[in-house]
Design a protein around this motif. Structure first.
Motif, PDB file in Angstrom:
ATOM      1  N   THR A  45       0.826  -1.209   0.000  1.00 15.03           N
ATOM      2  CA  THR A  45       0.000   0.000   0.000  1.00 15.03           C
ATOM      3  C   THR A  45       0.868   1.270   0.000  1.00 15.03           C
ATOM      4  OG1 THR A  45      -1.757  -1.127   1.195  1.00 15.03           O
ATOM      5  CG2 THR A  45      -1.769   1.265   1.273  1.00 15.03           C
ATOM      6  N   VAL A  46       0.403   2.301  -0.717  1.00 21.83           N
ATOM      7  CA  VAL A  46       1.037   3.626  -0.689  1.00 21.83           C
ATOM      8  C   VAL A  46       0.120   4.554   0.103  1.00 21.83           C
ATOM      9  CG1 VAL A  46       1.901   5.565  -2.022  1.00 21.83           C
ATOM     10  CG2 VAL A  46       2.164   3.233  -2.902  1.00 21.83           C
ATOM     11  N   ASP A  48      -0.919   8.205   2.156  1.00 25.29           N
ATOM     12  CA  ASP A  48      -0.704   9.652   2.088  1.00 25.29           C
ATOM     13  C   ASP A  48      -0.001  10.163   3.339  1.00 25.29           C
ATOM     14  OD1 ASP A  48      -1.936   9.789  -0.378  1.00 25.29           O
ATOM     15  OD2 ASP A  48      -3.930  10.081   0.492  1.00 25.29           O
ATOM     16  N   GLN A 100       8.855   9.686   4.519  1.00 18.74           N
ATOM     17  CA  GLN A 100       8.422   9.225   3.214  1.00 18.74           C
ATOM     18  C   GLN A 100       9.343   8.151   2.670  1.00 18.74           C
ATOM     19  OE1 GLN A 100       7.822  12.443   0.437  1.00 18.74           O
ATOM     20  NE2 GLN A 100       5.804  12.916   1.305  1.00 18.74           N
ATOM     21  N   THR A 102       9.654   3.825   1.104  1.00 12.86           N
ATOM     22  CA  THR A 102       9.200   2.438   1.279  1.00 12.86           C
ATOM     23  C   THR A 102       9.788   1.839   2.546  1.00 12.86           C
ATOM     24  OG1 THR A 102       8.976   2.142  -1.112  1.00 12.86           O
ATOM     25  CG2 THR A 102       9.124   0.152   0.237  1.00 12.86           C
ATOM     26  N   PHE A 123       5.269  -1.318   2.844  1.00 12.35           N
ATOM     27  CA  PHE A 123       4.324  -0.262   2.514  1.00 12.35           C
ATOM     28  C   PHE A 123       5.127   1.016   2.266  1.00 12.35           C
ATOM     29  CE2 PHE A 123       5.019  -0.046   7.029  1.00 12.35           C
ATOM     30  CZ  PHE A 123       5.076   1.306   7.315  1.00 12.35           C
ATOM     31  N   SER A 124       4.496   1.974   1.644  1.00 10.00           N
ATOM     32  CA  SER A 124       5.185   3.234   1.327  1.00 10.00           C
ATOM     33  C   SER A 124       4.401   4.413   1.873  1.00 10.00           C
ATOM     34  CB  SER A 124       5.362   3.394  -0.184  1.00 10.00           C
ATOM     35  OG  SER A 124       6.125   2.322  -0.728  1.00 10.00           O
ATOM     36  N   GLU A 127       5.219   8.195  -1.514  1.00  7.44           N
ATOM     37  CA  GLU A 127       5.458   7.487  -2.765  1.00  7.44           C
ATOM     38  C   GLU A 127       6.582   6.482  -2.542  1.00  7.44           C
ATOM     39  OE1 GLU A 127       8.470  10.841  -4.665  1.00  7.44           O
ATOM     40  OE2 GLU A 127       6.555  10.400  -5.621  1.00  7.44           O
ATOM     41  N   PRO A 128       6.640   5.422  -3.356  1.00  4.80           N
ATOM     42  CA  PRO A 128       7.710   4.438  -3.201  1.00  4.80           C
ATOM     43  C   PRO A 128       9.083   5.084  -3.352  1.00  4.80           C
ATOM     44  CG  PRO A 128       5.977   3.592  -4.629  1.00  4.80           C
ATOM     45  CD  PRO A 128       5.676   5.045  -4.395  1.00  4.80           C
ATOM     46  N   PRO A 520       8.764  -2.413  -6.313  1.00  2.00           N
ATOM     47  CA  PRO A 520       9.223  -1.121  -5.793  1.00  2.00           C
ATOM     48  C   PRO A 520      10.706  -1.181  -5.472  1.00  2.00           C
ATOM     49  CG  PRO A 520       8.104  -2.332  -4.069  1.00  2.00           C
ATOM     50  CD  PRO A 520       7.947  -3.151  -5.315  1.00  2.00           C
TER      51      PRO A 520
END
Length: 573
Positions: A45-46, A48, A100, A102, A123-124, A127-128, A520
């Motif tokens: 999952t990415v 916010d 931020q 991964t 998870f990220s 963004e990855p 990723p």
């Protein structure tokens, strides 16, 4: 029932009932082997915003392994976290807010049946990561359990089984099967007691070693973990230690009171306490293991307790008969014959109990018939079953062929024994010895069973390659690589270096191994290669997510040559 018999049976029933009650209380809710049902956030999952907590949900209550959970930052550094297991969930709370990029979570827990379960997800945040250089997979949760340590645990577990079953079984043999009045045949009773002391000593040593060995195995550590005082401290209050302590106490009481009961025919209470403590000792073996996760509890736990009690009576009876039939045995032929006849009759009921409880346990633990040949647990169970069948055939031969002859000759008047009496006794002694040896094999397989998973590999994994084997040119030689199982989690990497003639190639320095995932972006994850022989090296590496990984092996073949070989590995879920 005679008064003396009631006095003997009552305390046995009370102590045995206490043991079964403990087994019931220890039995958790019916569930399968611990399986991860989901994570929050979900794998891949990415997000916010950065999560304050990470949650792993399982299908049954689990325990968190100390230092077994690691959170790797996008830069590959392990960050400080707090880990708490509550029922079937594990909550991971980072000490600082996550930035931020991964993040990779490597986890390890202990399921209800005491077996460790490990895995990883990522998870990220935002963004990855575009680059995660420098990550090093050295966290305890990603380490593979030492093969030799797991083997040692199996040996210790087998020794505990053997000592407990033999010691308790000989108590039952002397007090209920041996056709010799209390106080009579003191030489034989001393032999029986000496064997019980040996069994008690072996069980005590195994009990002391089993708890820390199990704790180290559950944590995924090697032999070095046994040198850590923390391992011994943590193991002192573990379920394995508690069960071993109960079993050892019961076996000690049974051994001590059996000697007194064998000397005095009026000592009904010591005999009853000894029998009950023997059942308690054997029942303690059911406090941990696969039956903890099988249900319904009211069916599985009593079946397990009855199964091990029956096995103890059979093993103790066979060893006891070997002592009674020994050439130097002080028991006269008539009493020896009646003892053989008693155990032969009891053996038929033991066989029925073993068969019924064995079927119940196999049904509830394995669940399906094909699991007998698709799981390591099922294959070990089949091996055990075949060994037991051979024991049954020998027992049947003894019961229908040799025992009637021994009973007939043993019951003849003094001086009227047939010329074949001694030969029949020798033949029965040999078959009983073989039977005891086969039961020893059954115990060894049982020790293996408790370390095997009753679950089959995931169905989707059956269609994917279990291993990757490649060969690449290396200057004027060849590099061969073997990666297994090429799935998410810990994989083994074996490297073989050969010169142009096919002989082992000795590099100037040990090769270096790293793994990188493009999408990723993860890596490189660096792992040291350990030399296992001339030109051969091995390493374990945790590949936490599925995808197209590339392993890079850097080999310095000379002062000026340092070729780098790339090995593509498709890692499947």
């Amino acid at each position: 029932m005679h008064t003396s018999a009631r006095r003997r049976v009552l305390p046995a029933v009370l102590v045995a009932a206490a043991g079964i009650l403990l087994a019931f209380l220890a039995g958790g809710p019916a569930a399968a082997h611990a399986v991860l049902e989901g994570t929050d956030p979900q794998d891949g999952t990415v997000l916010d915003t950065a999560p304050e907590q990470l949650t792993l949900s399982f299908n049954e209550p689990v325990q968190a392994v100390p230092e077994g959970t690691t959170l790797l930052s996008p830069a590959g550094d392990a960050v400080d976290v707090q880990v708490a297991a509550t029922d079937s969930s594990v909550v991971i709370t980072p000490d600082d807010e996550l930035g931020q990029g991964t993040w990779v979570v490597s986890w390890r827990v202990i399921s209800l049946d005491s077996h460790p379960v490990a895995g990883a997800f990522s998870f990220s945040v935002g963004e990855p990561s575009a680059d995660t250089a420098g990550a090093t997979s050295t966290d305890p949760g990603a380490r593979a359990s030492s093969t030799t340590l797991a083997g040692a645990r199996t040996v210790v577990q087998t020794a505990l089984f053997a000592g407990t079953l033999l010691g308790a079984g000989l108590v039952v043999f002397e007090l209920l099967v041996l056709h010799v009045s209390p106080g009579a045949a003191p030489a034989l009773r001393r032999r029986l007691q000496r064997v019980r002391y040996v069994a008690l000593t072996g069980a005590a040593v195994a009990a002391v070693l089993l708890a820390p060995t199990t704790t180290a195995w559950q944590a995924g550590g090697g032999w070095g973990a046994l040198a850590d005082p923390g391992t011994w401290t943590a193991s002192a209050t573990s379920e394995t230690a508690v069960a071993s302590a109960i079993g050892l106490a019961g076996l000690g009481v049974a051994t001590a009171f059996a000697a007194r009961a064998g000397r005095d025919q009026r000592a009904a209470w010591p005999a009853g306490v000894s029998l009950g403590a023997a059942v308690l000792a054997v029942g303690s073996l059911a406090l941990v293991g696969h039956t903890r996760t099988a249900g319904p509890v009211w069916l599985v736990v009593p079946s397990d307790v009855l199964h091990v009690v029956t096995a103890a009576v059979w093993l103790g009876g066979v060893v006891g008969l070997a002592l009674v039939l020994a050439p130097s045995s002080p028991v006269d032929p008539g009493r020896a014959a009646r003892t053989v006849s008693r155990f032969s009759t009891l053996g038929a009921w033991l066989l029925v109990a073993l068969a019924l409880t064995g079927v119940v346990l196999a049904w509830r633990i394995l669940g399906t018939l094909d699991a007998l040949w698709t799981t390591s647990y099922g294959l070990a169970l089949l091996t055990k079953t075949w060994a037991v069948l051979y024991v049954v055939l020998i027992a049947a031969w003894n019961h229908y062929r040799l025992v009637p002859l021994v009973t007939r000759d043993g019951g003849a008047p003094a001086g009227s024994h047939g010329t074949g009496s001694a030969g029949v006794r020798r033949q029965l002694r040999r078959t009983v010895t073989v039977e005891a040896a086969l039961l020893g094999l059954v115990l060894a397989v049982t020790g293996v069973l408790v370390s095997q998973s009753p679950e089959a590999p995931p169905a989707e994994a059956a269609t994917t390659p279990a291993a990757v084997e490649v060969a690449r040119d290396l200057d004027e030689g060849t590099l061969r690589a073997h990666v297994t199982p090429a799935r998410v989690g810990v994989s083994s990497v074996e490297i073989e270096l050969l010169d142009a003639d096919g002989a082992p190639l000795e590099p100037v320095a040990d090769p270096e191994l790293s793994a990188t995932l493009a999408d990723p972006s993860l890596g490189p994850l660096e792992r040291p290669l350990v030399e296992t022989g001339p030109g051969t090296y091995e390493a374990t590496i945790d590949l936490p997510v599925a995808g197209e990984w590339v392993l890079e092996v850097s080999v310095r073949t000379s002062k000026y040559a340092n070729p780098i070989v790339e090995i593509p590995v498709e890692v499947t879920p």
